[in-house]
Structure formats: structure tokens, C-alpha cells
Design an enzyme around this catalytic site. Structure first.
Site, mmCIF file in Angstrom:
data_model
loop_
_atom_site.group_PDB
_atom_site.id
_atom_site.type_symbol
_atom_site.label_atom_id
_atom_site.label_comp_id
_atom_site.label_asym_id
_atom_site.label_seq_id
_atom_site.Cartn_x
_atom_site.Cartn_y
_atom_site.Cartn_z
ATOM 1 N N GLY A 1 -2.455 -18.020 -7.486
ATOM 2 C CA GLY A 1 -3.079 -17.537 -6.259
ATOM 3 C C GLY A 1 -2.397 -17.993 -4.989
ATOM 4 N N HIS B 1 -6.460 4.436 3.281
ATOM 5 C CA HIS B 1 -5.255 5.254 3.395
ATOM 6 C C HIS B 1 -4.212 4.638 4.330
ATOM 7 C CE1 HIS B 1 -6.220 6.662 7.490
ATOM 8 N NE2 HIS B 1 -7.480 6.595 7.075
#
Length: 206
Positions: A67, A134
Site C-alpha cells: 500500500g 469520466h
């Protein structure tokens, strides 16, 4: 199915193992981790073979399950310099539009949604339940923690880390190596190398 090594046997490694176990392309051969106390241990039915350098002596593909962005970047560069195949680990319950572009070494966890014309660069973590709308650009070595929501046309620059449940409004730029705190709402651009917290997010001065 192709055997792979999972580099990193901590909590994120367990998540990546679950993704690989649900894959129809790959099967996990073993964990690799530089923590010697884990060597020869078995974690969720998968053995920790040894340190990450074990992979340099093998032809198996790899996925990095670490991580921490800086450590993950270092490992990625070492593996690229040794011409290792670095795969993408994508959970079958993630929803990825066909017009999304992706690099290599990417982890996409369960419940993530990535919408049209997003571009995900190399060595990125898109964790559980993240939404990327998007036309977003997610640069190399970024970590999007569980529950992060990015509006359309957001840019997250190299090495940034966005904390659990944070939201970034459309069109915002997150600077390189910056950290967005858990639950923050980012309403304006974030400079490089800072930490922002709160609603609305502001630079945290220690």
C-alpha cells in the site's frame, strides 16, 4: 493458468490474493515479503516463500501488493529494470468501461467503477468501492483508498494518496506526492507535497 508471485504479504496482500483467486488467468504461487518473520508462514492458505528478490531468479509474473506508495514505486522500478512481467489484478466485480486505458501493475478491487476515457497509469491501487468518473487521469504510483469518489476530469498526479471516503470534485488537480485525508471533500486544486484534510479540504500545517 499462469503462476504469479504476490509481492507483499500484509493486509493489502490478502486483498490481492482474493482478486487472484477469483481470476481465470492467474493463480498465486506464493507471497514474497522482505519481513523475515513471515518467511515460511502460511497466510490465507498461501505460503510466504521469502524476500522479493526471490522473483529475480524465476520467470513467474508478479503483482506488487504494497500500500505504501514510495515502497511500491521502488519495487516497481526494480522489477521493470529486471524485465519482469508485472500483471494487473482486477477483481471480477469491478466495472471498467471499454474505453478506459490502463498501464501495468494495477490493482483494482471489488466494487470499483471506472467510467469512460479514464486513464490509469502504472502501479496504481484502486481500492474497494472506488469510483473514477469520466476522463480522469490517475498517474503512476497513486493509491485511491476504499470508498474514494472522483468526479469527472480529475487529475491525480504521481505518488498521491487519497484517503478512505474522500471526494474530489470535477476538474480538480491533486498534486504529486500529496495526501488527501480520510473523508475530505476537495473543492480546489491541491499543490504538490502537501496534506489536505476536512470539508472543504484545506492544507494541514503540522
Amino acid at each position: 493458468m499462469r503462476d504469479i508471485y504476490i509481492v507483499g504479504a500484509g493486509g493489502h496482500g490478502k486483498v490481492v490474493l482474493d482478486i487472484i483467486n477469483k481470476s481465470e488467468q492467474y493463480q498465486a504461487a506464493s507471497f514474497l515479503d522482505d519481513d523475515s518473520s513471515l518467511h515460511n508462514e502460511t497466510i490465507n492458505a498461501l505460503k510466504v516463500l521469502g524476500g522479493f528478490k526471490e522473483v529475480l531468479n524465476d520467470d513467474k509474473a508478479v503483482i506488487i501488493a504494497v500500500g505504501n506508495n514510495k515502497i511500491r514505486e521502488k519495487l516497481f522500478k526494480i522489477m521493470k529494470s529486471n524485465d519482469l512481467e508485472i500483471i494487473n489484478a482486477v477483481h471480477p466485480d469491478a466495472v471498467i468501461n471499454s474505453f478506459v486505458s490502463m498501464g501495468e501493475g494495477i490493482v483494482i478491487a471489488a466494487g470499483a467503477v471506472i467510467n469512460p476515457n479514464a486513464f490509469i497509469e502504472d502501479n496504481v491501487i484502486i481500492n474497494t468501492g472506488v469510483t473514477v468518473d469520466h476522463d480522469c487521469l490517475i498517474e503512476k504510483h497513486v493509491h485511491l483508498s476504499p470508498g474514494v469518489n472522483l468526479g469527472g476530469n480529475v487529475t491525480v498526479q504521481r505518488g498521491a494518496h487519497i484517503g478512505i471516503g474522500a471526494a474530489v470534485l470535477p476538474g480538480i488537480n491533486i498534486g504529486k506526492n500529496s495526501v488527501v485525508g480520510a473523508g475530505a471533500v476537495v473543492t480546489k486544486d491541491v499543490p504538490d507535497d502537501v496534506t489536505v484534510v476536512g470539508v472543504p479540504a484545506k492544507i494541514h500545517k503540522s
